[in-house]
Design a protein around this motif. Sequence first.
Motif, short mmCIF file in Angstrom:
data_model
loop_
_atom_site.label_atom_id
_atom_site.label_comp_id
_atom_site.label_asym_id
_atom_site.label_seq_id
_atom_site.Cartn_x
_atom_site.Cartn_y
_atom_site.Cartn_z
N GLU A 81 0.85 -1.18 0.00
CA GLU A 81 0.00 0.00 0.00
C GLU A 81 0.89 1.24 0.00
O GLU A 81 1.82 1.33 0.79
CB GLU A 81 -0.92 0.02 1.23
N PHE A 82 0.61 2.18 -0.89
CA PHE A 82 1.43 3.38 -0.99
C PHE A 82 0.58 4.48 -1.61
O PHE A 82 -0.41 4.21 -2.30
CB PHE A 82 2.68 3.13 -1.84
N PRO A 83 0.92 5.74 -1.37
CA PRO A 83 0.16 6.85 -1.97
C PRO A 83 0.23 6.82 -3.49
O PRO A 83 1.29 6.58 -4.08
CB PRO A 83 0.87 8.09 -1.40
N GLY A 84 -0.88 7.04 -4.14
CA GLY A 84 -0.93 7.05 -5.59
C GLY A 84 -1.04 5.67 -6.21
O GLY A 84 -0.83 5.52 -7.42
N LYS A 85 -1.39 4.65 -5.41
CA LYS A 85 -1.48 3.29 -5.94
C LYS A 85 -2.54 3.18 -7.03
O LYS A 85 -2.31 2.54 -8.06
CB LYS A 85 -1.80 2.33 -4.79
N SER A 86 -3.69 3.80 -6.83
CA SER A 86 -4.74 3.73 -7.84
C SER A 86 -4.32 4.41 -9.14
O SER A 86 -4.68 3.96 -10.24
CB SER A 86 -6.02 4.38 -7.31
#
Length: 295
Positions: free
Chosen positions: A100-105
Amino acid sequence: MEAHPAIATSAPPRPGVRLPGLGVGLGTGTVALYLSVIVLLPLAAVVSQAFEGGWSTFWDQVTSPLAISALELTVICSLIVVVVNAVFGTILAWILVRDEFPGKSLVNAVIDLPFALPTIVASLTLLALYGNGSPIGIHLAATRAAVVVALMFVTLPFVVRAVQPLLLEMDREMEAAAASLGASNFTIFRRIIFPNLLPGLAAGVALAFARALGEFGSVLLFAGGLPQTMVASVFIRQQIESGNETGASAVSVVLLAASLALLGMVTLIQRWASRHERSSAEIVPSTVLGEASGK
């Protein structure tokens, strides 16, 4: 003692829902007609045109110096691309599923961009970034490296999207059990994870290789049509423009045969992997325990 009804008798399987207005025969006939018109008849026409001058003419066309050069460059670059994408595509799929990390989508959406982006736009984009006026100082246009980069761009999603569902469905309890037995991360990946990923990875690699063999738009502007950078698809276009439709069809048949052979090989790999997964489901934990205790 009375037998349990569920054990004594087995009810016949219930028929599935059918599309309205399509019976078994009509549905099969519709599918066969559609595939014949869209796929089989055009392929038969290309094969017929390739051999209209006989085997000797076909052989002369595919063994001409320019044809051999284009085919060799296409195959070599495609092999390089699928190896690189097999490694980094698997890593990308792993990160998207397990981390999980920022900007994954956003990353997940960008991976599908080569599917939606017209390939000629991809070629123009790569030319703007890596051309003679490159803003980052990297000049790859009209080189063989440009062919590799262009093919990597358009084939990246195939491996990622083939491996990602398998990672989502994978049972992590077996990984946890192997880790509790003392197995290393490499052993867990080699003995448990990779065999489960192999069918999807093989399918993704095959689709990427087939796409790379016939790619045209992304290499047209970026790599150009020079003899040293001419891939098979660009060579086919040049043969058509020069009026040599037989030669264009002959090279097309070679690419078609290579793609079909690769897809057939991948089908065999998937069947083997499925049988191997069933036969090794019970012995993997003991094998992992043996490797862990012996390290």
